[in-house]
Design a protein around this motif. Structure first.
Motif, mmCIF file in Angstrom:
data_model
loop_
_atom_site.group_PDB
_atom_site.id
_atom_site.type_symbol
_atom_site.label_atom_id
_atom_site.label_comp_id
_atom_site.label_asym_id
_atom_site.label_seq_id
_atom_site.Cartn_x
_atom_site.Cartn_y
_atom_site.Cartn_z
ATOM 1 N N SER A 167 0.834 -1.196 0.000
ATOM 2 C CA SER A 167 0.000 0.000 0.000
ATOM 3 C C SER A 167 0.869 1.248 0.000
ATOM 4 N N ASP A 168 0.242 2.407 -0.155
ATOM 5 C CA ASP A 168 1.040 3.625 -0.293
ATOM 6 C C ASP A 168 1.700 4.053 1.014
ATOM 7 N N GLU A 169 1.283 3.444 2.124
ATOM 8 C CA GLU A 169 1.964 3.713 3.390
ATOM 9 C C GLU A 169 2.693 2.464 3.842
ATOM 10 N N ASN B 18 2.848 0.147 6.192
ATOM 11 C CA ASN B 18 1.954 -0.151 7.313
ATOM 12 C C ASN B 18 2.215 -1.490 7.997
ATOM 13 N N LEU B 19 3.500 -1.780 8.268
ATOM 14 C CA LEU B 19 3.771 -2.990 9.054
ATOM 15 C C LEU B 19 3.670 -2.663 10.543
ATOM 16 N N TYR B 20 3.930 -3.674 11.378
ATOM 17 C CA TYR B 20 3.750 -3.487 12.821
ATOM 18 C C TYR B 20 5.007 -2.916 13.474
ATOM 19 N N VAL C 260 8.177 -3.645 3.469
ATOM 20 C CA VAL C 260 6.770 -3.766 3.098
ATOM 21 C C VAL C 260 6.622 -4.554 1.799
ATOM 22 N N ALA D 108 7.243 -8.150 2.582
ATOM 23 C CA ALA D 108 6.077 -8.750 3.251
ATOM 24 C C ALA D 108 4.998 -9.113 2.235
#
Ligand SMILES: Nc1ncnc2c1ncn2[C@@H]1O[C@H](COP(=O)(O)OP(=O)(O)OP(=O)(O)O)[C@@H](O)[C@H]1O
Ligand SMILES: [Mg+2]
Lengths: 245, 323
Positions: free
Chosen positions: B84-86, B88-90, B146, B149
Motif C-alpha cells: 500500500s502507499d503507506e 503499514n507494518l507493525y 513492506v 512482506a
C-alpha cells in the motif's frame, strides 16, 4: 487448516505485541489493583462486605482490561492502517474478528485474577461456586470486548473511542449492580439496568460468591450469550459498512 | 489463475460529492508489468483498493485470475500481494517477525515462513536489521520490508502503490531491480506511480489516469511513437518573452515554439537542436536567458499531450528522486 495458522498467529502476535503496552498496564492492571486495594482497606475485617464488593471488582477489572486491550489491538492498528493488511488477507472476516478479539478477552479474564487473588488473601471464598464464576467471567469478558469493538468501529480516533467507552463504562458501574444491588436504584432507572449486559454477568457473580441473586442463573447466562451474539453481529455488519467502504 | 490476471469493467467510486473513479476498464494479462500512471488525486489508490478488495465499487465488476471478486473476494485475495502507499507494518515487531506474521496470514507453515523470511531479508539487504523493531527502520528500509512482506506468500499477482515515493535513489533503484526480477519470473505486476520515467523504464503497458478516468492505455512502444525522433529545448527566461512567437518561427524555420509558462519557452523539432543560435538571438534582443535545456522527447511529453495536464508537479518530483 491454513485459516487456523492465520488465526493463531493473530492472537499470538496481539498478545506478544500489546499485553505490556503502557495503556494496558495502567488501565488493565494498575487500575483494578488500586480499586480493589481501596475497597479492601475500606471494608477492613468485615469479610461479608468484602464478598459483596468482589463481584463488582471482578466485573470492573474485566471491563477495563478488555476495552483498553481492544483499543490498542483494533483502534490503534486501524489508525496506523496496519489493519488493512488483515482485511487484505484471505481470512474470512468472522474469523479475523474472532482472532482480533480473543487477545482482549483473554486479557480481560487474566485481569479478573487481580481481585480474585486479593480476595483469596483477605476474604473467605470457601463458599464460592467457581463453576459459575469462571464461565461468568468469560462471558463478561466476551460481552465487554464486543461492546468495545462496536464502539471502536463507530469511532475513528483512539481518544474518541476512550471518551465514548467512558460514556458507556462509567454509567455501567452504577447501573449494573456492581457495588449495590440494581433493586436499590430508583425505579425509573431499573429498566435501563436490564438493558445493559453487565447486569446479568454481575448477577451471576453475586450468586456464586455471596449466594444472592435477582434472576435465575440460567436466564443470566442466556441473556449474556444473547448480548454476545447481538454485539458481534452488529460489529461485523458495521465493519462491512464502514471499513470496507 | 485462469483468464487474464485482472479484468475490471466500468468501475465507479464516489466519496460524497467527490467522484474518485468515474467508470474505468482495466485488463492486465498474466505476466504483464502494468503501469497505472496519473497525478495526485487522479484515483489511483481508490482503484487499487477496489481491485484488492479493500473497498467496494459503487458500480462495475472485477475479476482476479478468473475469480469474480464480488462473489468470492477472499478466494481472490489468496492470489494477490499488496504494497500500500503507506509502510503499514507493525512497529512493535522486528523485521523478521513482521515477515513471518505476513506469511502466517496466508497460511504458510512455520518452517516455510522462517526460510522465506530469511531469504527475503537477504535479497532486500536487510539482514543486519532483521531483529530490529520496524519502528526504528529508515523510510527506505520500511518501504523495502513492506514489499518483502507482500511477496512472502509468493503471490502470482502483485499490486504496488507508489513503491518508490519519498525514498532515496539507492533504495528506489533496488526496488526497481527487484520488480524487474519478479517480472522475469512471471509475476504479474500492477504498478501505481506518478513517476513517469519509472513507468517508462519498467512497464510493458501503461494506463494514464486523470480525474478518475483512463485517458489512454497502450504499450510503452506505441505510446512513444509520436515523439520518436523528436527533440525539445526548454529555455527559461527572466521576466517573460517580449518577442512574438511568430517572429521566432520566421527566424528559425522548422522549429515549433510554444510558451509553456510566461517565462518558459519550449522549442520542438524533428532534428537535434542547437541551443546557441537561439540563445544568442534572444540575448541580442535584450531577453535574459537563465537556462536552456535540451532533451529527447519522452513519455512525459506524451503524458502532457494526452491528458492535457501540465506534468509539472510529477516532473519535478521525478527529477529530484529518479535516475
Ligand atoms: N476515503 C475518502 N474519503 C473522501 N474522499 C476520498 C477518499 N479517498 C479518496 N478520496 C478522493 O478521491 C480522489 C482520488 O483519490 P486517490 O487517493 O485515489 O488518488 P491518487 O491517484 O491515489 O492520488 P495520489 O497520487 O495523491 O496518491 C481524491 O479527490 C481524493 O480526495
Ligand atoms: Mg494514491
Amino acid at each position: 487448516m491454513k485459516t487456523w495458522i492465520a488465526f493463531w498467529s493473530i492472537v499470538r502476535k496481539d498478545m506478544k505485541a500489546y499485553y505490556l503496552k503502557p495503556p494496558n498496564v495502567s488501565w488493565g492492571l494498575l487500575f483494578p489493583l488500586a480499586w480493589t486495594g481501596m475497597f479492601l482497606i475500606r471494608s477492613g475485617q468485615d469479610t461479608h462486605s468484602l464478598q459483596s464488593v468482589l463481584p463488582g471488582m471482578i466485573a470492573l477489572s474485566v471491563l477495563f482490561g478488555t476495552s483498553s486491550m481492544l483499543a490498542v489491538a483494533v483502534t490503534f492498528e486501524k489508525k496506523a492502517r496496519a489493519f488493512d493488511r488483515l482485511l487484505l488477507s484471505p481470512i474470512p472476516l468472522v474469523l479475523l474478528m474472532l482472532a482480533k478479539t480473543s487477545g482482549a478477552i483473554l486479557f480481560g479474564m487474566f485481569n479478573a485474577l487481580v481481585p480474585v487473588l486479593l480476595g483469596f488473601w483477605f476474604a473467605d471464598l470457601s463458599g464460592t461456586d467457581w463453576s459459575m464464576v469462571v464461565p461468568a467471567v468469560l462471558l463478561i469478558a466476551v460481552v465487554s470486548t464486543y461492546l468495545s469493538l462496536l464502539l471502536a468501529i463507530l469511532a475513528t480516533e483512539v481518544f474518541e473511542v476512550q471518551t465514548l467507552s467512558n460514556f458507556v463504562r462509567f454509567p455501567m458501574i452504577f447501573l449494573c449492580g456492581l457495588f449495590f444491588p440494581v433493586t436499590a436504584l430508583p425505579w425509573f432507572l431499573q429498566p435501563l439496568s436490564f438493558m445493559l449486559p453487565l447486569t446479568y454477568g454481575v448477577d451471576i457473580l453475586h450468586a456464586a460468591i455471596q449466594g444472592e441473586q435477582i434472576l435465575p442463573a440460567a436466564l443470566d447466562f442466556a441473556a449474556l450469550a444473547g448480548f454476545c451474539l447481538l454485539l458481534f453481529s452488529l460489529s461485523l455488519h458495521s465493519i462491512n459498512r464502514h471499513w470496507i467502504g | 489463475m485462469t483468464g487474464p490476471a485482472i479484468r475490471a469493467r466500468g468501475l465507479k467510486k464516489r466519496f460524497g460529492e467527490v467522484r474518485a473513479v468515474g467508470g474505468i476498464d482495466i485488463e492486465v494479462s498474466k505476466g504483464e508489468l502494468f503501469g497505472f500512471l496519473g497525478p495526485n488525486g487522479a484515483g489511483k489508490t481508490t482503484t487499487m483498493s477496489m481491485l484488492t478488495g479493500l473497498s467496494r465499487p459503487d458500480a462495475g465488476s472485477i475479476e482476479i485470475g478468473g475469480i469474480d471478486c464480488s462473489r468470492n473476494p477472499k478466494a481472490a485475495q489468496h492470489l494477490i500481494g499488496v504494497v500500500s502507499d503507506e509502510s503499514n507494518l507493525y512497529p512493535e515487531l522486528s523485521g523478521f517477525d513482521n515477515l513471518c506474521f505476513s506469511g502466517a496470514l496466508y497460511g504458510m507453515r512455520r518452517q516455510d515462513r522462517s526460510r522465506k523470511a530469511s531469504e527475503l531479508l537477504e535479497l532486500f539487504g536487510l539482514v543486519d536489521a532483521s531483529s530490529r523493531k520496524f519502528s526504528g527502520y529508515s523510510k527506505g528500509m520500511k518501504r523495502r520490508l513492506v514489499i518483502a512482506a507482500a511477496i512472502m506468500h509468493s503471490p502470482p499477482l502483485l499490486f504496488l502503490d507508489e513503491p518508490t515515493s519519498g525514498i532515496d535513489v539507492e533504495s528506489s533503484r533496488m526496488i526497481r531491480q527487484l520488480l524487474t526480477g519478479l517480472h522475469r519470473q512471471g509475476v504479474t505486476i500492477f504498478l501505481t506511480t506518478h513517476f513517469i520515467g519509472e513507468a517508462e523504464r519498467l512497464c510493458d503497458r501503461i494506463a494514464f489516469i486523470a480525474s478518475g478516468r483512463i485517458v489512454r492505455t497502450d504499450t510503452v512502444e506505441r505510446l512513444l511513437q509520436p515523439v520518436q525522433g523528436r527533440y525539445a529545448l526548454t529555455v527559461s527566461l527572466s521576466g517573460g518573452c517580449p518577442i512574438p512567437l511568430g517572429e521566432l518561427e520566421v527566424a528559425f524555420p522548422g522549429l515549433d515554439f510554444q510558451l509553456q509558462a510566461p517565462d518558459e519557452l519550449r522549442v520542438e523539432s524533428g532534428e537535434p537542436l542547437k541551443a546557441g543560435s537561439l540563445v544568442r538571438f534572444l540575448e541580442d534582443r535584450g531577453v535574459e536567458v537563465i537556462e536552456a535545456r535540451k532533451r529527447v522527447l519522452s513519455l512525459e511529453d506524451v503524458f502532457v499531450e494526452i491528458t492535457g495536464i501540465g506534468a509539472g508537479s510529477m516532473l519535478k518530483e521525478k527529477e529530484g528522486r529518479w535516475r
